[in-house]
Design a protein around this motif. Structure first.
Motif, short mmCIF file in Angstrom:
data_model
loop_
_atom_site.label_atom_id
_atom_site.label_comp_id
_atom_site.label_asym_id
_atom_site.label_seq_id
_atom_site.Cartn_x
_atom_site.Cartn_y
_atom_site.Cartn_z
N ARG A 1 -36.15 -41.08 52.21
CA ARG A 1 -37.36 -41.76 52.70
C ARG A 1 -37.21 -42.15 54.17
O ARG A 1 -38.12 -41.97 54.98
N VAL B 1 -39.48 -41.16 57.50
CA VAL B 1 -40.06 -42.18 58.37
C VAL B 1 -39.64 -41.94 59.82
O VAL B 1 -40.47 -42.01 60.74
N THR C 1 -49.10 -45.08 60.36
CA THR C 1 -49.03 -46.18 59.40
C THR C 1 -49.28 -45.69 57.98
O THR C 1 -48.55 -46.05 57.05
N GLU C 2 -50.30 -44.85 57.81
CA GLU C 2 -50.63 -44.34 56.48
C GLU C 2 -49.48 -43.51 55.91
O GLU C 2 -49.08 -43.69 54.75
N ARG C 3 -48.93 -42.62 56.74
CA ARG C 3 -47.86 -41.75 56.25
C ARG C 3 -46.57 -42.53 55.97
O ARG C 3 -45.85 -42.22 55.02
N ASP D 1 -46.36 -45.65 55.02
CA ASP D 1 -46.58 -46.36 53.75
C ASP D 1 -46.35 -45.43 52.55
O ASP D 1 -45.71 -45.82 51.57
N LEU D 2 -46.86 -44.21 52.66
CA LEU D 2 -46.68 -43.23 51.57
C LEU D 2 -45.21 -42.83 51.43
O LEU D 2 -44.70 -42.68 50.31
N LEU E 1 -42.54 -44.63 52.19
CA LEU E 1 -41.77 -45.74 51.62
C LEU E 1 -42.03 -45.91 50.12
O LEU E 1 -41.18 -46.41 49.39
N ALA E 2 -43.21 -45.47 49.67
CA ALA E 2 -43.55 -45.58 48.24
C ALA E 2 -43.18 -44.32 47.46
O ALA E 2 -43.31 -44.29 46.23
#
Length: 196
Positions: free
Chosen positions: A20, A24, A42-44, A46-47, A49-50
């Motif tokens: 991950r 990032v 920001t969107e990518r 967040d994805l 990290l999840a």
């Protein structure tokens, strides 16, 4: 006898924290290169990290060229001595730098340097003539590990680091003359613009 994991099975394998983090980091580099904007970053992130599996991670960087592996290079050691020492203009930044101001001082100017590293460890010892460090706008500095000594530390940098821009982690001692870390001043900025 070993058997290879089929691609479909590999994609369903669980991703690690290191997997991950690597995604990032690549996304931050891509934003720094202007390939994606801050909203998309920001969107990518967040994805990423999840993400639970490789299949979750792969689409996040599929439309980006593979990032270049940053070469940490050989450590750089500068001693001011009697006449001073400097690194200015175009030069390759290594991951570790040590600067001793000595009697002549040391100047490190990163504004035209080639740096593909996210982190630079810079150990500075001001001694009698001091160490001056100039970093580009968008880079940031972490100075908590530098002992001020008699000369002190002057940190004139701003905290607004651009995504993917390097962080300079400063350690060492200010010594008698001190250590200064700053962004280019007005004259230096004009000189940089003329040189482009």
């Amino acid at each position: 006898m070993t058997s290879e994991v089929p691609e479909s099975a590999h994609r369903e394998m669980r991703a690690s924290n290191a997997d991950r983090d690597a995604v990032v980091q690549r996304l931050q580099e891509a934003a720094g290169e202007g390939r994606i904007d801050l909203t998309e970053l920001t969107e990518r992130v967040d994805l990423a990290l999840a993400a639970k599996t490789y299949a979750d991670l792969e689409p996040l960087t599929a439309d980006l060229p593979s990032g270049r592996t940053a070469d940490p290079g050989k450590p750089l050691f500068l001693k001011g001595g009697l006449h001073g020492a400097s690194r200015t203009g175009r030069w390759q930044v290594p991951a570790q730098i040590t600067a001793h101001g000595g009697m002549g001082g040391v100047k490190l100017d990163f504004t035209q340097a080639d740096c593909r590293l996210p982190l630079i460890e810079l150990e500075a010892h001001g001694q009698m003539a001091g160490v001056t460090i100039i970093i580009p706008e968008g880079w940031s500095a972490e100075t908590d590990d530098l002992e001020p000594g008699l000369g002190g530390l002057k940190d004139k940098t701003t905290p607004d680091r651009h995504p993917g821009a390097p962080l300079v982690r400063l350690s060492g001692s200010g010594g008698a003359a001190g250590v200064v870390i700053r962004h280019p001043n007005g004259w230096e900025r004009r000189k940089l613009r003329r040189g482009r």
